[in-house]
Design an enzyme around this catalytic site. Structure first.
Site, PDB file in Angstrom:
ATOM      1  N   LYS A 176    -128.686 -50.350  -5.255  1.00 39.51           N
ATOM      2  CA  LYS A 176    -127.582 -51.140  -5.794  1.00 39.51           C
ATOM      3  C   LYS A 176    -127.235 -50.512  -7.145  1.00 39.51           C
ATOM      4  O   LYS A 176    -127.938 -50.713  -8.130  1.00 39.51           O
ATOM      5  CB  LYS A 176    -128.045 -52.594  -5.929  1.00 39.51           C
ATOM      6  N   GLU A 216    -138.193 -51.416 -15.522  1.00 43.31           N
ATOM      7  CA  GLU A 216    -137.990 -50.556 -16.696  1.00 43.31           C
ATOM      8  C   GLU A 216    -136.892 -51.219 -17.513  1.00 43.31           C
ATOM      9  O   GLU A 216    -135.731 -51.211 -17.111  1.00 43.31           O
ATOM     10  CB  GLU A 216    -137.614 -49.156 -16.237  1.00 43.31           C
ATOM     11  N   CYS A 221    -131.885 -46.911 -23.157  1.00 36.54           N
ATOM     12  CA  CYS A 221    -132.987 -47.885 -23.259  1.00 36.54           C
ATOM     13  C   CYS A 221    -134.035 -47.435 -24.274  1.00 36.54           C
ATOM     14  O   CYS A 221    -134.624 -48.246 -24.965  1.00 36.54           O
ATOM     15  CB  CYS A 221    -133.621 -48.145 -21.901  1.00 36.54           C
ATOM     16  N   GLU A 243    -131.958 -55.881 -28.526  1.00 34.54           N
ATOM     17  CA  GLU A 243    -131.629 -54.524 -28.086  1.00 34.54           C
ATOM     18  C   GLU A 243    -130.095 -54.421 -28.169  1.00 34.54           C
ATOM     19  O   GLU A 243    -129.389 -55.041 -27.371  1.00 34.54           O
ATOM     20  CB  GLU A 243    -132.100 -54.290 -26.648  1.00 34.54           C
TER      21      GLU A 243
HETATM   22  P1  NDP Z   1    -128.282 -56.104 -16.431  1.00 36.72           P
HETATM   23  O1  NDP Z   1    -129.620 -55.829 -16.903  1.00 36.72           O
HETATM   24  O2  NDP Z   1    -127.770 -57.489 -16.560  1.00 36.72           O
HETATM   25  O3  NDP Z   1    -128.283 -55.631 -14.934  1.00 36.72           O
HETATM   26  C1  NDP Z   1    -127.194 -55.813 -14.116  1.00 36.72           C
HETATM   27  C2  NDP Z   1    -127.643 -55.417 -12.715  1.00 36.72           C
HETATM   28  O4  NDP Z   1    -128.690 -56.273 -12.290  1.00 36.72           O
HETATM   29  C3  NDP Z   1    -126.535 -55.528 -11.747  1.00 36.72           C
HETATM   30  O5  NDP Z   1    -126.650 -54.489 -10.793  1.00 36.72           O
HETATM   31  C4  NDP Z   1    -126.800 -56.876 -11.107  1.00 36.72           C
HETATM   32  O6  NDP Z   1    -126.361 -56.936  -9.790  1.00 36.72           O
HETATM   33  C5  NDP Z   1    -128.307 -56.944 -11.112  1.00 36.72           C
HETATM   34  N1  NDP Z   1    -128.795 -58.319 -11.145  1.00 36.72           N
HETATM   35  C6  NDP Z   1    -128.358 -59.332 -11.890  1.00 36.72           C
HETATM   36  N2  NDP Z   1    -129.088 -60.454 -11.649  1.00 36.72           N
HETATM   37  C7  NDP Z   1    -130.002 -60.103 -10.721  1.00 36.72           C
HETATM   38  C8  NDP Z   1    -131.045 -60.801 -10.066  1.00 36.72           C
HETATM   39  N3  NDP Z   1    -131.301 -62.088 -10.324  1.00 36.72           N
HETATM   40  N4  NDP Z   1    -131.792 -60.131  -9.162  1.00 36.72           N
HETATM   41  C9  NDP Z   1    -131.538 -58.839  -8.903  1.00 36.72           C
HETATM   42  N5  NDP Z   1    -130.569 -58.127  -9.488  1.00 36.72           N
HETATM   43  C10 NDP Z   1    -129.810 -58.753 -10.401  1.00 36.72           C
HETATM   44  O7  NDP Z   1    -127.300 -55.046 -17.095  1.00 36.72           O
HETATM   45  P2  NDP Z   1    -125.835 -55.131 -17.640  1.00 36.72           P
HETATM   46  O8  NDP Z   1    -125.178 -53.957 -17.081  1.00 36.72           O
HETATM   47  O9  NDP Z   1    -125.179 -56.441 -17.444  1.00 36.72           O
HETATM   48  O10 NDP Z   1    -126.115 -54.927 -19.183  1.00 36.72           O
HETATM   49  C11 NDP Z   1    -126.461 -56.003 -20.020  1.00 36.72           C
HETATM   50  C12 NDP Z   1    -127.340 -55.542 -21.148  1.00 36.72           C
HETATM   51  O11 NDP Z   1    -128.515 -54.964 -20.619  1.00 36.72           O
HETATM   52  C13 NDP Z   1    -126.744 -54.442 -22.000  1.00 36.72           C
HETATM   53  O12 NDP Z   1    -126.007 -54.971 -23.012  1.00 36.72           O
HETATM   54  C14 NDP Z   1    -127.947 -53.717 -22.514  1.00 36.72           C
HETATM   55  O13 NDP Z   1    -128.424 -54.312 -23.678  1.00 36.72           O
HETATM   56  C15 NDP Z   1    -128.987 -53.930 -21.436  1.00 36.72           C
HETATM   57  N6  NDP Z   1    -129.205 -52.768 -20.570  1.00 36.72           N
HETATM   58  C16 NDP Z   1    -130.399 -52.172 -20.642  1.00 36.72           C
HETATM   59  C17 NDP Z   1    -130.637 -51.073 -19.875  1.00 36.72           C
HETATM   60  C18 NDP Z   1    -131.922 -50.368 -19.958  1.00 36.72           C
HETATM   61  O14 NDP Z   1    -132.027 -49.268 -19.455  1.00 36.72           O
HETATM   62  N7  NDP Z   1    -132.911 -50.944 -20.554  1.00 36.72           N
HETATM   63  C19 NDP Z   1    -129.651 -50.510 -18.975  1.00 36.72           C
HETATM   64  C20 NDP Z   1    -128.422 -51.244 -18.939  1.00 36.72           C
HETATM   65  C21 NDP Z   1    -128.227 -52.335 -19.711  1.00 36.72           C
HETATM   66  P3  NDP Z   1    -125.194 -57.963  -9.405  1.00 36.72           P
HETATM   67  O15 NDP Z   1    -123.986 -57.472 -10.131  1.00 36.72           O
HETATM   68  O16 NDP Z   1    -125.079 -57.855  -7.938  1.00 36.72           O
HETATM   69  O17 NDP Z   1    -125.643 -59.304  -9.883  1.00 36.72           O
END
Ligand code: NDP
Length: 490
Positions: A182, A257, A292, A390
């Site tokens: 995904k 992660e 990250c 973060e």
């Molecule tokens: P998220 O961490 O919120 O992840 C979004 C992803 O997770 C989407 O693919 C979503 O799928 C999926 N998801 C959401 N809820 C669930 C669930 N309950 N079970 C399984 N999958 C789920 O990232 P965002 O892109 O919204 O970014 C938000 C914040 O996260 C950023 O501002 C940043 O701070 C941080 N971030 C950190 C990262 C890292 O590498 N540490 C990477 C990216 C973001 P669906 O759309 O189908 O719900």
């Protein structure tokens, strides 16, 4: 090196059972942060799409013999796949740069190559993997066998769509599993082309599938009874939800992660302050801080604070923002939500008493693209928002220390522990700091991961658990079975 954003037509929909397929769930809009006039109308995977995909994946593991065949046979296909990825490097890099924050020149130099490297490295792990015969008495034989789980759900974020997907699908497939990936709803295109090349390389259909979705697809996948294990990269908040869903729906193993708040711990005896300043700036501005393991906290010994700060500011002033098809040092912030979040945290941080030393403002250009100024805040307050959150933007929090003990105490964060750097010319100081920094990775006189796949990566505490890459990043896609044989000794 560039491309014309108006002429690119990316692959669309999902990739299921070896073919591109339109998805049938709710529609959503996808906008390029570098070219906001370009909007793609996409659809999420529906529950029916997910059911069909997981069932195909599960059937493919069995019918293709992927799990049961010799690892060498899997490795041959993965090597061919890697060669095809290398051959289509530019095309894949364009798809990466089209809707994400990754500049095209970096995607060609690094991101696409990392996909090929991952395929080769995990092929090598598969070929050289060994199990154990354990130390039993002679009338017994006990050995372990590492078996693939079956179907792996991999959920990857938008900040490094190709690299962070490859860290998951390459080892999972090499270990004999099928994968349902995904991607982020913000960056679904590049990985579709990579999947297509897998089929061209001879990967049996149905083993590598991609389901796009914006809201609900990830959770539905984790809950699905046909999913055997989950590998997630993203925010700490969502990681906790993934873990709860996986626990409630089959007690599936998960690896997470998650976020970081990495320290760059600089001692006064650090050699070559100019080079240290280069790394500090790279650590917080690479991919506009949307990393990250960003080095988002500069913890510097008081004696060199002023000199280092001036070198860091000079370099930050020289950074150039622009769209991903130009050779820029500050690519766009991924979307308006993320930009507003960065602004809000900086505002809260200053309201709470942090001193703004430079930057602090968004930058909007005439084409509607958004960037954020490289920013330095100073505060020692561990309740300050810039310390706790973060930020995922080019915002560096500065603090100073006097003694080794104080430096370590400040560098260690009470919640996050993904990666940290230490800069010193004293080997004993460096090694003692590496021991005492409570972090999944410690770089000495460096910041940033090498493209190399041999070293595992992953955090501690709220930065998650379970490793990507290295042998640990291969082993996590295998479950260990103990076999006992009772022998009749003549
Ligand atoms: P998220 O961490 O919120 O992840 C979004 C992803 O997770 C989407 O693919 C979503 O799928 C999926 N998801 C959401 N809820 C669930 C669930 N309950 N079970 C399984 N999958 C789920 O990232 P965002 O892109 O919204 O970014 C938000 C914040 O996260 C950023 O501002 C940043 O701070 C941080 N971030 C950190 C990262 C890292 O590498 N540490 C990477 C990216 C973001 P669906 O759309 O189908 O719900």
């Amino acid at each position: 090196m560039s491309f014309d954003v108006n002429t690119i037509s990316p692959p669309r929909g999902g990739f299921v059972g070896g073919c591109y397929e339109p998805m049938t769930g709710a529609p959503f809009e996808l906008r390029s942060p570098s070219a906001p006039h370009i909007v793609f109308e996409e659809r999420s995977a529906s529950q029916e799409d997910i059911d069909r995909c997981v069932s195909l994946a599960s059937g493919a593991v069995k019918s293709s013999g992927w799990a049961a065949c010799g690892p060498r046979d899997r490795a041959r296909i993965l090597h061919r796949w890697a060669d095809l990825v290398d051959a289509r490097l530019e095309e894949i890099a364009i798809l990466e740069a089209l809707v994400g924050s990754r500049p095209y020149h970096e995607a060609t130099e690094r991101d696409v190559r990392v996909v090929a490297m991952a395929l080769r490295q995990f092929a090598a792990y598969a070929e050289t993997h060994e199990s154990a015969v354990t130390a039993t008495p002679h009338h017994q034989l006990s050995y372990t066998r590492d078996m693939p789980y079956g179907v792996v759900a991999a959920i990857a974020p938008w900040n490094f769509p190709l690299i962070l997907s490859a860290w998951k699908f390459a080892p999972a497939l090499a270990a004999g599993n099928a994968v349902v990936l995904k991607p982020s709803e913000l960056t679904p295109f590049s990985i579709l082309r990579v999947a297509e090349l897998g089929i061209e390389a001879g990967l049996p259909k149905g083993l590598f599938n991609i389901l796009p979705g914006a809201g609900g697809t990830g959770a539905a996948l984790v809950r699905h009874p046909g999913i055997d294990t989950v590998s997630f990269t993203g925010s700490t908040v969502t990681g906790a939800k993934v873990m709860a869903e996986a626990a409630a729906h089959g007690l599936k193993p998960v690896s997470l992660e998650l976020g970081g708040k990495g320290a760059q711990l600089v001692f006064a005896d650090a050699r070559d302050p100019d080079h240290v300043a280069d790394l500090i700036v790279r650590g917080i501005t690479y991919n506009s801080g949307q990393v990250c393991f960003a080095g988002s906290r500069l913890v510097v010994q008081a004696a060199i604070r002023d000199r280092l700060l001036s070198l860091v500011e000079q370099r930050m002033n020289g950074l150039v923002e622009g769209p991903t098809w130009q050779k820029v040092s500050l690519p766009p912030i991924i979307n308006a939500t993320q930009l507003a979040r960065i602004e809000a945290i900086v505002q809260t941080a200053t309201d709470q008493g942090a001193e703004l030393l430079c930057g602090g403002e968004p930058i909007a250009d005439a084409q509607g693209r958004s960037f954020f100024q490289p920013t330095i805040l100073q505060s020692s307050d561990t309740d300050n928002a810039a310390y706790r959150e973060e930020i995922f933007g080019p915002v560096l929090l500065l603090d100073t220390f006097e003694s080794f003990e104080e430096g370590i105490a400040k560098a260690n964060h009470p919640e996050f522990g993904l990666a940290a750097s230490v800069y010193t010319s004293n080997l004993d100081t460096a090694l003692a700091a590496a021991d005492q920094l409570d972090s999944g990775t410690v770089w000495i006189n460096h910041w940033g991961r090498a493209a190399d796949m041999t070293s595992p990566f992953g955090g501690v505490r709220r930065s998650g658990f379970g490793k990507d890459m290295g042998r640990a990043g291969y082993q996590k896609y295998l479950k260990t079975k103990s076999v006992w044989v009772e022998r009749a000794v003549p």
